[in-house]
Motif scaffolding. Structure first.
Motif, PDB file in Angstrom:
ATOM      1  N   LEU A  81      57.561  28.294  27.064  1.00  0.00           N
ATOM      2  CA  LEU A  81      57.349  29.521  26.292  1.00  0.00           C
ATOM      3  C   LEU A  81      56.555  29.225  25.014  1.00  0.00           C
ATOM      4  O   LEU A  81      55.617  29.932  24.658  1.00  0.00           O
ATOM      5  CB  LEU A  81      58.716  30.142  25.952  1.00  0.00           C
ATOM      6  N   LYS A  82      56.932  28.137  24.361  1.00  0.00           N
ATOM      7  CA  LYS A  82      56.267  27.760  23.113  1.00  0.00           C
ATOM      8  C   LYS A  82      54.766  27.522  23.345  1.00  0.00           C
ATOM      9  O   LYS A  82      53.906  27.970  22.588  1.00  0.00           O
ATOM     10  CB  LYS A  82      56.928  26.483  22.575  1.00  0.00           C
ATOM     11  N   ALA A  83      54.471  26.825  24.444  1.00  0.00           N
ATOM     12  CA  ALA A  83      53.065  26.521  24.763  1.00  0.00           C
ATOM     13  C   ALA A  83      52.297  27.796  25.125  1.00  0.00           C
ATOM     14  O   ALA A  83      51.106  27.907  24.864  1.00  0.00           O
ATOM     15  CB  ALA A  83      52.995  25.515  25.906  1.00  0.00           C
ATOM     16  N   GLN A  84      53.018  28.763  25.708  1.00  0.00           N
ATOM     17  CA  GLN A  84      52.342  30.034  26.046  1.00  0.00           C
ATOM     18  C   GLN A  84      51.978  30.815  24.776  1.00  0.00           C
ATOM     19  O   GLN A  84      50.935  31.448  24.709  1.00  0.00           O
ATOM     20  CB  GLN A  84      53.236  30.880  26.964  1.00  0.00           C
ATOM     21  N   PHE A  85      52.859  30.772  23.769  1.00  0.00           N
ATOM     22  CA  PHE A  85      52.520  31.413  22.481  1.00  0.00           C
ATOM     23  C   PHE A  85      51.246  30.793  21.903  1.00  0.00           C
ATOM     24  O   PHE A  85      50.366  31.487  21.419  1.00  0.00           O
ATOM     25  CB  PHE A  85      53.679  31.263  21.476  1.00  0.00           C
ATOM     26  N   LYS A  86      51.176  29.480  21.981  1.00  0.00           N
ATOM     27  CA  LYS A  86      49.994  28.768  21.452  1.00  0.00           C
ATOM     28  C   LYS A  86      48.737  29.185  22.199  1.00  0.00           C
ATOM     29  O   LYS A  86      47.685  29.420  21.604  1.00  0.00           O
ATOM     30  CB  LYS A  86      50.195  27.250  21.616  1.00  0.00           C
ATOM     31  N   GLN A  87      48.868  29.244  23.548  1.00  0.00           N
ATOM     32  CA  GLN A  87      47.723  29.608  24.371  1.00  0.00           C
ATOM     33  C   GLN A  87      47.245  31.029  24.044  1.00  0.00           C
ATOM     34  O   GLN A  87      46.047  31.291  23.961  1.00  0.00           O
ATOM     35  CB  GLN A  87      48.083  29.462  25.853  1.00  0.00           C
ATOM     36  N   ALA A  88      48.206  31.942  23.824  1.00  0.00           N
ATOM     37  CA  ALA A  88      47.863  33.325  23.472  1.00  0.00           C
ATOM     38  C   ALA A  88      47.053  33.358  22.178  1.00  0.00           C
ATOM     39  O   ALA A  88      46.075  34.101  22.049  1.00  0.00           O
ATOM     40  CB  ALA A  88      49.133  34.156  23.336  1.00  0.00           C
ATOM     41  N   ASP A  89      47.429  32.502  21.220  1.00  0.00           N
ATOM     42  CA  ASP A  89      46.680  32.419  19.953  1.00  0.00           C
ATOM     43  C   ASP A  89      45.272  31.901  20.191  1.00  0.00           C
ATOM     44  O   ASP A  89      44.299  32.412  19.653  1.00  0.00           O
ATOM     45  CB  ASP A  89      47.397  31.481  18.967  1.00  0.00           C
ATOM     46  N   ARG A  90      45.195  30.841  21.010  1.00  0.00           N
ATOM     47  CA  ARG A  90      43.881  30.258  21.327  1.00  0.00           C
ATOM     48  C   ARG A  90      42.941  31.300  21.911  1.00  0.00           C
ATOM     49  O   ARG A  90      41.757  31.298  21.652  1.00  0.00           O
ATOM     50  CB  ARG A  90      44.059  29.135  22.356  1.00  0.00           C
ATOM     51  N   LEU A  91      43.494  32.175  22.730  1.00  0.00           N
ATOM     52  CA  LEU A  91      42.670  33.187  23.395  1.00  0.00           C
ATOM     53  C   LEU A  91      42.424  34.408  22.514  1.00  0.00           C
ATOM     54  O   LEU A  91      41.710  35.323  22.882  1.00  0.00           O
ATOM     55  CB  LEU A  91      43.329  33.624  24.707  1.00  0.00           C
ATOM     56  N   GLY A  92      43.050  34.416  21.342  1.00  0.00           N
ATOM     57  CA  GLY A  92      42.820  35.518  20.401  1.00  0.00           C
ATOM     58  C   GLY A  92      43.474  36.824  20.835  1.00  0.00           C
ATOM     59  O   GLY A  92      42.980  37.912  20.510  1.00  0.00           O
ATOM     60  N   ALA A  93      44.595  36.738  21.588  1.00  0.00           N
ATOM     61  CA  ALA A  93      45.257  37.958  22.075  1.00  0.00           C
ATOM     62  C   ALA A  93      45.742  38.815  20.920  1.00  0.00           C
ATOM     63  O   ALA A  93      46.301  38.308  19.953  1.00  0.00           O
ATOM     64  CB  ALA A  93      46.428  37.580  22.971  1.00  0.00           C
ATOM     65  N   ARG A  94      45.529  40.114  21.025  1.00  0.00           N
ATOM     66  CA  ARG A  94      45.991  41.028  19.977  1.00  0.00           C
ATOM     67  C   ARG A  94      47.447  41.407  20.181  1.00  0.00           C
ATOM     68  O   ARG A  94      48.211  41.533  19.243  1.00  0.00           O
ATOM     69  CB  ARG A  94      45.127  42.289  19.986  1.00  0.00           C
ATOM     70  N   LEU A  95      47.801  41.622  21.458  1.00  0.00           N
ATOM     71  CA  LEU A  95      49.182  41.993  21.771  1.00  0.00           C
ATOM     72  C   LEU A  95      49.780  40.964  22.724  1.00  0.00           C
ATOM     73  O   LEU A  95      49.076  40.427  23.588  1.00  0.00           O
ATOM     74  CB  LEU A  95      49.221  43.370  22.446  1.00  0.00           C
ATOM     75  N   LEU A  96      51.083  40.690  22.559  1.00  0.00           N
ATOM     76  CA  LEU A  96      51.793  39.815  23.474  1.00  0.00           C
ATOM     77  C   LEU A  96      52.850  40.637  24.206  1.00  0.00           C
ATOM     78  O   LEU A  96      53.540  41.442  23.586  1.00  0.00           O
ATOM     79  CB  LEU A  96      52.498  38.689  22.709  1.00  0.00           C
ATOM     80  N   ILE A  97      52.934  40.451  25.509  1.00  0.00           N
ATOM     81  CA  ILE A  97      54.020  41.082  26.258  1.00  0.00           C
ATOM     82  C   ILE A  97      55.008  39.973  26.601  1.00  0.00           C
ATOM     83  O   ILE A  97      54.647  39.013  27.301  1.00  0.00           O
ATOM     84  CB  ILE A  97      53.491  41.775  27.525  1.00  0.00           C
ATOM     85  N   LEU A  98      56.225  40.089  26.071  1.00  0.00           N
ATOM     86  CA  LEU A  98      57.218  39.029  26.256  1.00  0.00           C
ATOM     87  C   LEU A  98      58.183  39.446  27.360  1.00  0.00           C
ATOM     88  O   LEU A  98      59.052  40.293  27.141  1.00  0.00           O
ATOM     89  CB  LEU A  98      58.003  38.803  24.956  1.00  0.00           C
ATOM     90  N   LEU A  99      57.987  38.884  28.556  1.00  0.00           N
ATOM     91  CA  LEU A  99      58.871  39.245  29.661  1.00  0.00           C
ATOM     92  C   LEU A  99      60.105  38.358  29.619  1.00  0.00           C
ATOM     93  O   LEU A  99      59.996  37.144  29.428  1.00  0.00           O
ATOM     94  CB  LEU A  99      58.142  39.092  30.996  1.00  0.00           C
ATOM     95  N   ASN A 100      61.263  38.991  29.810  1.00  0.00           N
ATOM     96  CA  ASN A 100      62.515  38.272  29.706  1.00  0.00           C
ATOM     97  C   ASN A 100      63.483  38.852  30.740  1.00  0.00           C
ATOM     98  O   ASN A 100      63.729  40.059  30.752  1.00  0.00           O
ATOM     99  CB  ASN A 100      63.014  38.464  28.261  1.00  0.00           C
ATOM    100  N   SER A 101      64.013  38.003  31.629  1.00  0.00           N
ATOM    101  CA  SER A 101      64.844  38.461  32.750  1.00  0.00           C
ATOM    102  C   SER A 101      65.965  39.401  32.320  1.00  0.00           C
ATOM    103  O   SER A 101      66.187  40.442  32.938  1.00  0.00           O
ATOM    104  CB  SER A 101      65.462  37.270  33.476  1.00  0.00           C
ATOM    105  N   GLU A 102      66.667  39.026  31.266  1.00  0.00           N
ATOM    106  CA  GLU A 102      67.793  39.859  30.829  1.00  0.00           C
ATOM    107  C   GLU A 102      67.342  41.261  30.447  1.00  0.00           C
ATOM    108  O   GLU A 102      67.957  42.246  30.837  1.00  0.00           O
ATOM    109  CB  GLU A 102      68.494  39.210  29.624  1.00  0.00           C
TER     110      GLU A 102
END
Ligand code: ATP
Ligand code: MG
Length: 420
Positions: free
Chosen positions: A366-387
């Motif tokens: 998950l931590k690495a995905q946050f970093k990748q989202a920053d690298r790609l310059g994403a404006r919005l993040l969708i955080l999917l969570n099973s619960e």
């Protein structure tokens, strides 16, 4: 390891962005001016270029890639786009269409055996237009203003159109005589290429990149003083129309162009950018009223220009480094299989709703995905969570303000679209 041939380069990463951007803007502008797309072969019969560009031009005398194919035909990789378009115009008898003039635009790679340096390659891309069938100065003005507005549309503002007239044949013959008379006593002080040009095509000397700044060339007679009344009137009309169109131009008697087929109007667009060195001409063109007949077609007046995409890329990188980049709208974060399947479907739905988005395909934490989202310059993040998914809830995070919003799963698409 095999390396790329000298003078070529690969376009990828941010270069790809610039390359596609330039082509897209050009296509849009050319269509607005009612030019039609044309594509001609990258290789042609060698004779096409010898007869059009000219035996004594730099291009044909030392820059073409010539080879024999397996059927023993003489083939040349195209060094420029006009000859192919004219060949196609004649071969497909387009001069017989009721719809005239024919107006075309193209984009494609060209090949010249030049000494590679900034903005000068052996394989490069030109975008260009050709208008065939109109002798009106209105057509010259349209083509020049199209080139000028194209640069403006791309945000290249400090551009000057340098314009000159070579006149008709009579004017040119008179000028050539005066030029030869003037140059004769100085000829030994010019470079060896110019000494050859003096015999074969003295006008070419004005285009010499070596002797350009010598006193001899600075004081040559000006072709504009040798235009006959008709040619002069024609040139004045072009300038008058350019005034109406607010094109920033400068009459420059030293513009003669390196190709044999030009007459009357010739012009270059010059960008005031340091990085380009002696390659500051970003577009060039002119009128070529005798080319169609030289290639055995009917007498057809034409005008066109070509612009070097590789040079435009250098200019845009300098002027708009921050703007043209590869940012995405949304990054969807998912770790376990259930989340990944939801992400997979959601990403498809978003993409087909015109939202540029990405998800992880490298089993990142998950931590690495946050970093990748920053690298790609994403404006919005969708955080999917099973619960949360079990309760039908999805968290959306604004990557700038870090604000989080809980959204009903059934409304996620609408929510994202309305927040774009
Ligand atoms: P130059 O005077 O710079 O050699 P040219 O007169 O040979 O240019 P044209 O044949 O008129 O150029 O081509 C039109 C445009 O194509 C040029 O203004 C330039 O932007 C681009 N161009 C020409 N040759 C090259 C090259 N070797 N590499 C990259 N771009 C080029
Ligand atoms: Mg050249």
């Amino acid at each position: 390891m095999i390396s790329k041939p000298k003078g070529t380069y690969d376009i990828y990463g941010s270069d790809g962005k610039y390359y596609n951007y330039i082509n897209a803007v050009f296509q849009n502008v050319a269509e607005l001016y009612n030019y039609e797309y044309i594509r001609t072969p990258i290789f042609e019969d060698s004779a096409l270029f010898h007869r059009s560009v000219g035996e004594t031009s730099d291009i044909v005398s030392k820059e073409t890639y010539d080879f024999k194919d397996r059927g023993d035909r003489d083939i040349t990789l195209r060094p420029e786009g006009t000859a192919g378009v004219v060949r196609s115009f004649i071969e497909n008898k387009m001069y017989g269409d009721t719809n005239q003039p024919k107006k075309f635009y193209y984009s494609g790679t060209m090949y010249r055996y030049e000494r590679p340096q900034a903005g000068r390659y052996r394989e490069f891309t030109q975008i260009g237009v050709e208008a065939l069938g109109s002798d009106s100065p209105l057509m010259d003005a349209e083509v020049i203003s199209l080139a000028y507005r194209l640069m403006e549309e791309m945000g290249i503002e400090n551009v000057t159109v340098k314009i000159n007239s070579l006149g008709d044949k009579e004017s040119r013959d008179n000028y050539r005589e005066a030029l030869v008379k003037y140059l004769e006593p100085h000829i030994n002080d010019l470079c060896s290429d110019c000494q050859n040009r003096f015999k074969t095509n003295p006008l070419r000397i004005l285009d010499c990149k070596v002797d350009q700044d010598t006193e001899i060339l600075k004081n040559v007679p000006k072709i504009l003083d040798y235009l006959n009344p008709d040619s002069k009137k024609r040139f004045e009309k072009v300038l008058e129309y350019l005034n109406y169109l607010d094109v920033d131009y400068e009459v420059d008697a030293n513009i003669v162009r390196g190709l044999d087929y030009y007459n009357h109007t010739v012009f270059e667009l010059v960008a005031d950018i340091e990085d380009l060195g002696n390659a500051s001409t970003i577009a060039a063109g002119g009128r070529y009223n005798s080319l169609v007949s030289t290639l055995d077609g009917p007498e057809t007046p034409c005008v066109g220009f070509a612009s070097g995409v590789d040079r435009l890329m250098i200019v845009l990188k300098k002027l708009r480094a921050e703007e043209i980049k590869n940012a995405i709208d949304v990054y969807v974060l998912a770790v376990n299989e259930e989340e990944k399947i939801t992400a997979l479907k959601l990403v498809q739905d978003l993409r087909w709703s015109e939202v540029k988005c990405e998800m992880d395909t490298l089993d990142r934490s998950l931590k690495a995905q946050f970093k990748q989202a920053d690298r790609l310059g994403a404006r919005l993040l969708i955080l999917l969570n099973s619960e949360e998914l079990q309760k039908g809830i999805i968290t959306v995070k604004d990557n700038l303000t870090h604000e989080e919003t809980k959204v009903d799963e059934s409304e996620i698409l609408d929510y994202i679209i309305s927040n774009m």
